[in-house]
Design a protein around this motif. Sequence first.
Motif, PDB file in Angstrom:
ATOM      1  N   ILE A 218       0.838  -1.206   0.000  1.00 21.42           N
ATOM      2  CA  ILE A 218       0.000   0.000   0.000  1.00 21.42           C
ATOM      3  C   ILE A 218       0.873   1.256   0.000  1.00 21.42           C
ATOM      4  O   ILE A 218       0.640   2.205  -0.752  1.00 21.42           O
ATOM      5  N   GLN A 219       1.923   1.227   0.843  1.00 19.35           N
ATOM      6  CA  GLN A 219       2.844   2.362   0.880  1.00 19.35           C
ATOM      7  C   GLN A 219       3.587   2.511  -0.442  1.00 19.35           C
ATOM      8  O   GLN A 219       3.704   3.621  -0.992  1.00 19.35           O
ATOM      9  N   LEU A 220       4.078   1.387  -0.970  1.00 17.78           N
ATOM     10  CA  LEU A 220       4.862   1.403  -2.203  1.00 17.78           C
ATOM     11  C   LEU A 220       4.057   1.962  -3.366  1.00 17.78           C
ATOM     12  O   LEU A 220       4.538   2.833  -4.115  1.00 17.78           O
ATOM     13  N   MET A 221       2.820   1.498  -3.529  1.00 13.90           N
ATOM     14  CA  MET A 221       2.010   1.931  -4.660  1.00 13.90           C
ATOM     15  C   MET A 221       1.533   3.367  -4.486  1.00 13.90           C
ATOM     16  O   MET A 221       1.435   4.115  -5.471  1.00 13.90           O
ATOM     17  N   GLY A 222       1.248   3.758  -3.248  1.00 17.65           N
ATOM     18  CA  GLY A 222       0.866   5.143  -3.006  1.00 17.65           C
ATOM     19  C   GLY A 222       1.993   6.094  -3.373  1.00 17.65           C
ATOM     20  O   GLY A 222       1.779   7.134  -4.022  1.00 17.65           O
ATOM     21  N   GLU A 223       3.206   5.733  -2.984  1.00 10.66           N
ATOM     22  CA  GLU A 223       4.363   6.569  -3.312  1.00 10.66           C
ATOM     23  C   GLU A 223       4.636   6.579  -4.811  1.00 10.66           C
ATOM     24  O   GLU A 223       5.061   7.591  -5.368  1.00 10.66           O
ATOM     25  N   LEU A 226       2.097   9.168  -6.040  1.00 17.40           N
ATOM     26  CA  LEU A 226       1.996  10.465  -5.380  1.00 17.40           C
ATOM     27  C   LEU A 226       3.343  11.051  -4.969  1.00 17.40           C
ATOM     28  O   LEU A 226       3.512  12.263  -4.944  1.00 17.40           O
ATOM     29  N   ARG A 227       4.306  10.200  -4.632  1.00 10.91           N
ATOM     30  CA  ARG A 227       5.634  10.660  -4.194  1.00 10.91           C
ATOM     31  C   ARG A 227       6.699   9.787  -4.864  1.00 10.91           C
ATOM     32  O   ARG A 227       7.404   9.020  -4.210  1.00 10.91           O
ATOM     33  N   PRO A 228       6.814   9.861  -6.183  1.00 10.67           N
ATOM     34  CA  PRO A 228       7.696   8.946  -6.935  1.00 10.67           C
ATOM     35  C   PRO A 228       9.162   8.989  -6.526  1.00 10.67           C
ATOM     36  O   PRO A 228       9.887   8.009  -6.732  1.00 10.67           O
ATOM     37  N   LEU A 233      13.459   4.044  -2.590  1.00 10.92           N
ATOM     38  CA  LEU A 233      13.960   3.920  -1.220  1.00 10.92           C
ATOM     39  C   LEU A 233      13.095   2.935  -0.430  1.00 10.92           C
ATOM     40  O   LEU A 233      13.621   2.085   0.307  1.00 10.92           O
ATOM     41  N   THR A 234      11.774   3.038  -0.596  1.00  9.87           N
ATOM     42  CA  THR A 234      10.862   2.100   0.071  1.00  9.87           C
ATOM     43  C   THR A 234      11.073   0.676  -0.449  1.00  9.87           C
ATOM     44  O   THR A 234      11.042  -0.289   0.313  1.00  9.87           O
ATOM     45  N   LEU A 235      11.313   0.580  -1.749  1.00 13.14           N
ATOM     46  CA  LEU A 235      11.612  -0.732  -2.336  1.00 13.14           C
ATOM     47  C   LEU A 235      12.831  -1.349  -1.670  1.00 13.14           C
ATOM     48  O   LEU A 235      12.811  -2.530  -1.263  1.00 13.14           O
ATOM     49  N   GLN A 236      13.885  -0.572  -1.530  1.00 19.57           N
ATOM     50  CA  GLN A 236      15.143  -1.068  -0.984  1.00 19.57           C
ATOM     51  C   GLN A 236      15.045  -1.367   0.510  1.00 19.57           C
ATOM     52  O   GLN A 236      15.518  -2.401   0.992  1.00 19.57           O
ATOM     53  N   ASP A 237      14.436  -0.459   1.254  1.00 19.06           N
ATOM     54  CA  ASP A 237      14.435  -0.568   2.722  1.00 19.06           C
ATOM     55  C   ASP A 237      13.352  -1.495   3.266  1.00 19.06           C
ATOM     56  O   ASP A 237      13.551  -2.137   4.303  1.00 19.06           O
ATOM     57  N   LYS A 238      12.215  -1.569   2.594  1.00 19.52           N
ATOM     58  CA  LYS A 238      11.084  -2.307   3.170  1.00 19.52           C
ATOM     59  C   LYS A 238      10.611  -3.493   2.327  1.00 19.52           C
ATOM     60  O   LYS A 238      10.290  -4.544   2.876  1.00 19.52           O
ATOM     61  N   TRP A 239      10.551  -3.300   1.006  1.00 18.69           N
ATOM     62  CA  TRP A 239       9.931  -4.343   0.182  1.00 18.69           C
ATOM     63  C   TRP A 239      10.860  -5.522  -0.068  1.00 18.69           C
ATOM     64  O   TRP A 239      10.484  -6.681   0.161  1.00 18.69           O
ATOM     65  N   LEU A 240      12.074  -5.255  -0.512  1.00 18.60           N
ATOM     66  CA  LEU A 240      12.999  -6.352  -0.831  1.00 18.60           C
ATOM     67  C   LEU A 240      13.325  -7.219   0.393  1.00 18.60           C
ATOM     68  O   LEU A 240      13.397  -8.454   0.264  1.00 18.60           O
ATOM     69  N   TYR A 315      15.365 -10.525  -8.747  1.00 13.61           N
ATOM     70  CA  TYR A 315      14.107  -9.909  -8.304  1.00 13.61           C
ATOM     71  C   TYR A 315      14.223  -8.397  -8.149  1.00 13.61           C
ATOM     72  O   TYR A 315      13.297  -7.656  -8.498  1.00 13.61           O
ATOM     73  N   GLN A 316      15.359  -7.902  -7.642  1.00 15.72           N
ATOM     74  CA  GLN A 316      15.514  -6.454  -7.490  1.00 15.72           C
ATOM     75  C   GLN A 316      15.461  -5.766  -8.853  1.00 15.72           C
ATOM     76  O   GLN A 316      14.813  -4.718  -9.003  1.00 15.72           O
ATOM     77  N   LEU A 317      16.100  -6.354  -9.844  1.00  8.86           N
ATOM     78  CA  LEU A 317      16.055  -5.783 -11.188  1.00  8.86           C
ATOM     79  C   LEU A 317      14.645  -5.807 -11.749  1.00  8.86           C
ATOM     80  O   LEU A 317      14.204  -4.857 -12.407  1.00  8.86           O
ATOM     81  N   VAL A 318      13.928  -6.919 -11.496  1.00 10.04           N
ATOM     82  CA  VAL A 318      12.539  -7.040 -11.957  1.00 10.04           C
ATOM     83  C   VAL A 318      11.683  -5.921 -11.370  1.00 10.04           C
ATOM     84  O   VAL A 318      10.916  -5.255 -12.082  1.00 10.04           O
ATOM     85  N   MET A 319      11.824  -5.707 -10.055  1.00  5.93           N
ATOM     86  CA  MET A 319      11.013  -4.703  -9.380  1.00  5.93           C
ATOM     87  C   MET A 319      11.387  -3.286  -9.815  1.00  5.93           C
ATOM     88  O   MET A 319      10.512  -2.438 -10.054  1.00  5.93           O
ATOM     89  N   GLU A 320      12.673  -3.000  -9.923  1.00  5.82           N
ATOM     90  CA  GLU A 320      13.085  -1.657 -10.334  1.00  5.82           C
ATOM     91  C   GLU A 320      12.585  -1.344 -11.747  1.00  5.82           C
ATOM     92  O   GLU A 320      12.084  -0.240 -12.011  1.00  5.82           O
ATOM     93  N   LYS A 321      12.692  -2.308 -12.644  1.00  5.60           N
ATOM     94  CA  LYS A 321      12.208  -2.097 -14.014  1.00  5.60           C
ATOM     95  C   LYS A 321      10.701  -1.878 -14.028  1.00  5.60           C
ATOM     96  O   LYS A 321      10.189  -1.020 -14.740  1.00  5.60           O
ATOM     97  N   LEU A 322       9.977  -2.646 -13.214  1.00  5.65           N
ATOM     98  CA  LEU A 322       8.517  -2.510 -13.154  1.00  5.65           C
ATOM     99  C   LEU A 322       8.119  -1.121 -12.679  1.00  5.65           C
ATOM    100  O   LEU A 322       7.284  -0.447 -13.301  1.00  5.65           O
ATOM    101  N   LEU A 323       8.709  -0.676 -11.572  1.00 11.09           N
ATOM    102  CA  LEU A 323       8.332   0.611 -10.997  1.00 11.09           C
ATOM    103  C   LEU A 323       8.691   1.763 -11.931  1.00 11.09           C
ATOM    104  O   LEU A 323       7.917   2.713 -12.095  1.00 11.09           O
ATOM    105  N   LEU A 324       9.854   1.676 -12.551  1.00 15.01           N
ATOM    106  CA  LEU A 324      10.259   2.731 -13.484  1.00 15.01           C
ATOM    107  C   LEU A 324       9.368   2.750 -14.730  1.00 15.01           C
ATOM    108  O   LEU A 324       9.036   3.824 -15.250  1.00 15.01           O
ATOM    109  N   SER A 325       8.961   1.575 -15.191  1.00 15.52           N
ATOM    110  CA  SER A 325       8.092   1.529 -16.369  1.00 15.52           C
ATOM    111  C   SER A 325       6.728   2.119 -16.081  1.00 15.52           C
ATOM    112  O   SER A 325       6.129   2.782 -16.931  1.00 15.52           O
ATOM    113  N   ILE A 326       6.228   1.921 -14.868  1.00 18.06           N
ATOM    114  CA  ILE A 326       4.940   2.501 -14.473  1.00 18.06           C
ATOM    115  C   ILE A 326       5.050   4.017 -14.414  1.00 18.06           C
ATOM    116  O   ILE A 326       4.142   4.749 -14.834  1.00 18.06           O
TER     117      ILE A 326
END
Length: 329
Positions: A218-223, A226-228, A233-240, A315-326
Amino acid sequence: MKTWNELTDTQPRVVPFLMRSLEKDRLSHAYIFAGESGTGKQEIALQLTKSYFCREKQGVEPCHQCVDCNRIEKGNHPDVHLVAPDGASIKKHQVEFLQKEFTYRGMESSYKVYIISEADKMTASAANSLLKFLEEPESPTMALLLTERESSLLPTVRSRSQQLSFSPLSKQLFAEKLQEHGFPRLSSLLVAEITTNLEHASQLNDGDWIAQARSVVIQLMGELYLRPNQVLLTLQDKWLPLCKEKSQQEAGLDMILFWLRDLLYIQTGKTDALVFPDQKEQYEQLALSISQKQISRHLSGVLEAKRHLNANVNYQLVMEKLLLSIQEV
């Protein structure tokens, strides 16, 4: 304790069949209950056993209160035997013990029932002993073999038993079942979208993982919207750190998919189908600035990320590419 009609909601094909068999007194000597964990195999096996023995039943409905029903519920009826794996498997001596017990006359009736949980875990010698028992029982008996892997049973065992396939529970029923097992309501709605297998659900809930992952997604998608500048940082510190196992990574991508689908549902008026119902207000705000076409592209991006994960991309590369593409779309 549920009635047969209530159990029909769980298994709308299996239960009416068993009820008709009880009504016509045409029960088979052996059944295989095959289906995923959490589909009600054990519960329906006990219900059938109660109806088989209950002397106070109304039609096919056991009373749930007599001595027979209470003993079956507590697992200490003298003519009902429960068998489960001893360690990793069901061994030959367990089946031989059953055979010996069934040579004796029923203590309170002329009938006996045995329920074998995880029947697919029988050793080869145990399965062969059971086969002989199925073919030549010493007294009137009914066997109930419960399994998640029917194909692992001996073909000869399958051919001598009535096979009943238990369907996966609906998402709504499974969410309710999870709540009965202590899952919080919001977590149960999310887990029921990911799986309808009770064992898998329990693994996702281990250590309160699903609740933590739900909060972070919820935090990741909200950011993200709204706060790209914060999202990586949230990906690195909390999600991974939460998604170390492959199963967690797969579930994490599913959660992102459901979050985006909820946003699409808000735009199309399907508010009763939300997986994150507590996020409705945020969805409504975001829906004003994002088009359905953009959301569809974002959903396609998640599906592509799932394919990359299955291809063993980091997985980190997968997630970073996904978020940047969005963010780019």
